[in-house]
Design a protein around this motif. Sequence first.
Motif, short mmCIF file in Angstrom:
data_model
loop_
_atom_site.label_atom_id
_atom_site.label_comp_id
_atom_site.label_asym_id
_atom_site.label_seq_id
_atom_site.Cartn_x
_atom_site.Cartn_y
_atom_site.Cartn_z
N ASP A 196 0.70 -1.07 -0.05
CA ASP A 196 0.23 0.03 0.04
C ASP A 196 0.96 1.28 0.07
O ASP A 196 0.39 2.41 -0.57
CB ASP A 196 -0.84 -0.02 1.14
CG ASP A 196 -0.28 0.00 2.52
OD1 ASP A 196 0.77 -0.67 2.62
OD2 ASP A 196 -0.81 0.17 3.35
N LYS A 197 2.11 1.25 0.54
CA LYS A 197 3.25 2.38 0.36
C LYS A 197 4.53 1.95 0.15
O LYS A 197 4.69 0.47 0.03
CB LYS A 197 2.98 3.03 1.66
CG LYS A 197 1.64 3.53 2.36
CD LYS A 197 1.89 4.21 3.54
CE LYS A 197 1.74 3.38 4.98
NZ LYS A 197 1.91 3.81 5.90
N PRO A 240 2.19 -1.92 10.24
CA PRO A 240 2.12 -3.09 9.48
C PRO A 240 2.23 -2.68 7.88
O PRO A 240 1.68 -1.85 7.64
CB PRO A 240 0.68 -3.71 9.81
CG PRO A 240 0.09 -2.38 10.54
CD PRO A 240 1.10 -1.40 10.89
N VAL A 241 2.78 -3.68 7.19
CA VAL A 241 3.12 -3.81 5.78
C VAL A 241 1.94 -4.56 5.24
O VAL A 241 1.63 -5.78 5.40
CB VAL A 241 4.17 -4.07 5.31
CG1 VAL A 241 4.61 -4.06 3.77
CG2 VAL A 241 5.47 -3.49 5.95
N GLU A 242 0.96 -3.95 4.30
CA GLU A 242 -0.17 -4.54 3.79
C GLU A 242 0.33 -5.12 2.35
O GLU A 242 0.79 -4.26 1.31
CB GLU A 242 -1.38 -3.78 3.44
CG GLU A 242 -1.90 -3.14 4.74
CD GLU A 242 -2.93 -4.28 5.36
OE1 GLU A 242 -3.16 -5.17 4.94
OE2 GLU A 242 -2.80 -4.14 6.67
N ILE A 243 0.34 -6.17 2.22
CA ILE A 243 1.09 -6.97 0.94
C ILE A 243 -0.17 -7.46 0.03
O ILE A 243 -1.07 -8.11 0.58
CB ILE A 243 1.93 -8.08 1.26
CG1 ILE A 243 2.84 -7.49 2.09
CG2 ILE A 243 2.31 -8.54 -0.01
CD1 ILE A 243 3.92 -8.68 2.76
N PHE A 299 -4.84 -12.25 -3.06
CA PHE A 299 -4.48 -12.58 -1.80
C PHE A 299 -4.03 -11.45 -1.11
O PHE A 299 -3.21 -10.68 -1.68
CB PHE A 299 -3.65 -13.91 -1.55
CG PHE A 299 -3.98 -14.98 -2.68
CD1 PHE A 299 -4.81 -15.86 -1.90
CD2 PHE A 299 -3.59 -15.25 -3.84
CE1 PHE A 299 -5.32 -17.29 -2.52
CE2 PHE A 299 -3.98 -16.33 -4.36
CZ PHE A 299 -4.82 -17.06 -3.86
N ARG A 300 -4.37 -11.37 0.30
CA ARG A 300 -3.55 -10.08 1.03
C ARG A 300 -2.90 -10.82 2.14
O ARG A 300 -3.42 -11.75 2.75
CB ARG A 300 -4.70 -9.33 1.37
CG ARG A 300 -5.59 -8.63 0.48
CD ARG A 300 -6.34 -7.34 0.74
NE ARG A 300 -7.26 -6.86 -0.14
CZ ARG A 300 -6.94 -6.25 -1.43
NH1 ARG A 300 -5.87 -6.33 -1.59
NH2 ARG A 300 -7.75 -5.69 -2.09
N ARG A 301 -1.96 -10.40 2.44
CA ARG A 301 -1.12 -10.61 3.80
C ARG A 301 -0.59 -9.43 4.33
O ARG A 301 -0.61 -8.28 3.80
CB ARG A 301 0.18 -11.36 3.52
CG ARG A 301 -0.07 -12.89 2.69
CD ARG A 301 -1.00 -13.58 3.76
NE ARG A 301 -0.97 -15.06 3.06
CZ ARG A 301 -2.13 -15.32 2.71
NH1 ARG A 301 -3.04 -14.79 2.52
NH2 ARG A 301 -2.24 -16.73 2.21
N GLU A 302 -0.47 -9.38 5.81
CA GLU A 302 0.13 -8.42 6.57
C GLU A 302 1.42 -8.80 7.16
O GLU A 302 1.39 -9.83 7.92
CB GLU A 302 -0.72 -8.04 7.49
CG GLU A 302 -0.36 -6.63 8.25
CD GLU A 302 -1.53 -6.18 9.28
OE1 GLU A 302 -1.51 -6.41 10.46
OE2 GLU A 302 -2.48 -5.82 8.86
N THR A 342 13.15 -6.63 0.42
CA THR A 342 12.61 -6.77 -0.66
C THR A 342 11.54 -8.05 -0.14
O THR A 342 11.89 -8.91 0.33
CB THR A 342 13.74 -7.54 -1.50
OG1 THR A 342 14.74 -6.45 -1.87
CG2 THR A 342 13.08 -8.01 -2.85
N ILE A 343 10.47 -7.78 -0.98
CA ILE A 343 9.52 -8.71 -0.53
C ILE A 343 9.11 -9.62 -2.06
O ILE A 343 9.04 -8.80 -2.99
CB ILE A 343 7.98 -7.92 -0.24
CG1 ILE A 343 8.12 -7.21 1.21
CG2 ILE A 343 6.80 -8.91 -0.09
CD1 ILE A 343 7.06 -6.48 1.53
N ASP A 344 9.29 -10.75 -1.98
CA ASP A 344 9.06 -11.61 -2.91
C ASP A 344 7.88 -12.64 -2.86
O ASP A 344 7.45 -12.96 -1.90
CB ASP A 344 10.40 -12.65 -2.93
CG ASP A 344 11.73 -12.03 -3.02
OD1 ASP A 344 11.53 -10.93 -3.56
OD2 ASP A 344 12.67 -12.81 -2.68
N VAL A 345 7.28 -12.95 -4.15
CA VAL A 345 6.28 -13.63 -4.03
C VAL A 345 6.00 -14.60 -5.52
O VAL A 345 6.95 -14.05 -6.47
CB VAL A 345 4.73 -12.80 -4.49
CG1 VAL A 345 3.81 -13.93 -4.95
CG2 VAL A 345 4.19 -12.14 -3.16
N GLY A 346 5.91 -15.69 -5.20
CA GLY A 346 6.11 -16.85 -6.43
C GLY A 346 5.43 -18.07 -6.21
O GLY A 346 5.03 -18.28 -5.17
#
Length: 176
Positions: free
Chosen positions: A59-60, A68-71, A127-130, A151-155
């Motif tokens: 979100d930022k 908290p970081v909204e992913i 999907f959302r994660r915090e 760094t936030i990774d998704v895979g």
Amino acid sequence: MRRIYDSRALERADDDPFTPEREGDDARGPRTIDWTAFSHAFTPLALRHRGLSVAVSTDKRRYERGDPVEITVEFRNRLPFPIRIRTESPNRWYWAVDGLRNASRIPRAVPDRPAAFSFARSERQRFRREWPQRIRVADDEWEPVDPGRYTIDVGITRPDADDRGLVDRTEIEIVD
């Protein structure tokens, strides 16, 4: 006024393709096709991988320490037909912070059995994660992270996900 049984609405003509089949009527076989299984059998693996997009966003870009970081994670099938991708785990996808899956130094006990990640034609799955800006170091212990870049990774959970373009990354900054 005619009753429904007088109108012959409950009767079925054998040559009418729009009437339902009777139970136990196996002479003609099923009338529907499992399109996901069909496309999985006939669509080349490389095309399935190219047809799937992976995106991660927050979100930022800058966060105060402790916020908290909204992913948000989005997987999208760009193809006009269903696809299925095999995964190496029942957890079909993962998220990680600086290489730590689920922001944890404790490996999760997940069975080593393959699964499949299925998408309908042109389907998006969100999907959302915090992430509370903490790293799990024990079953009941979390440590806060220091200010800096992360760094936030998704895979997709596959050994070749990075080579196949099934991974996305974003960078955030935590400030004091």
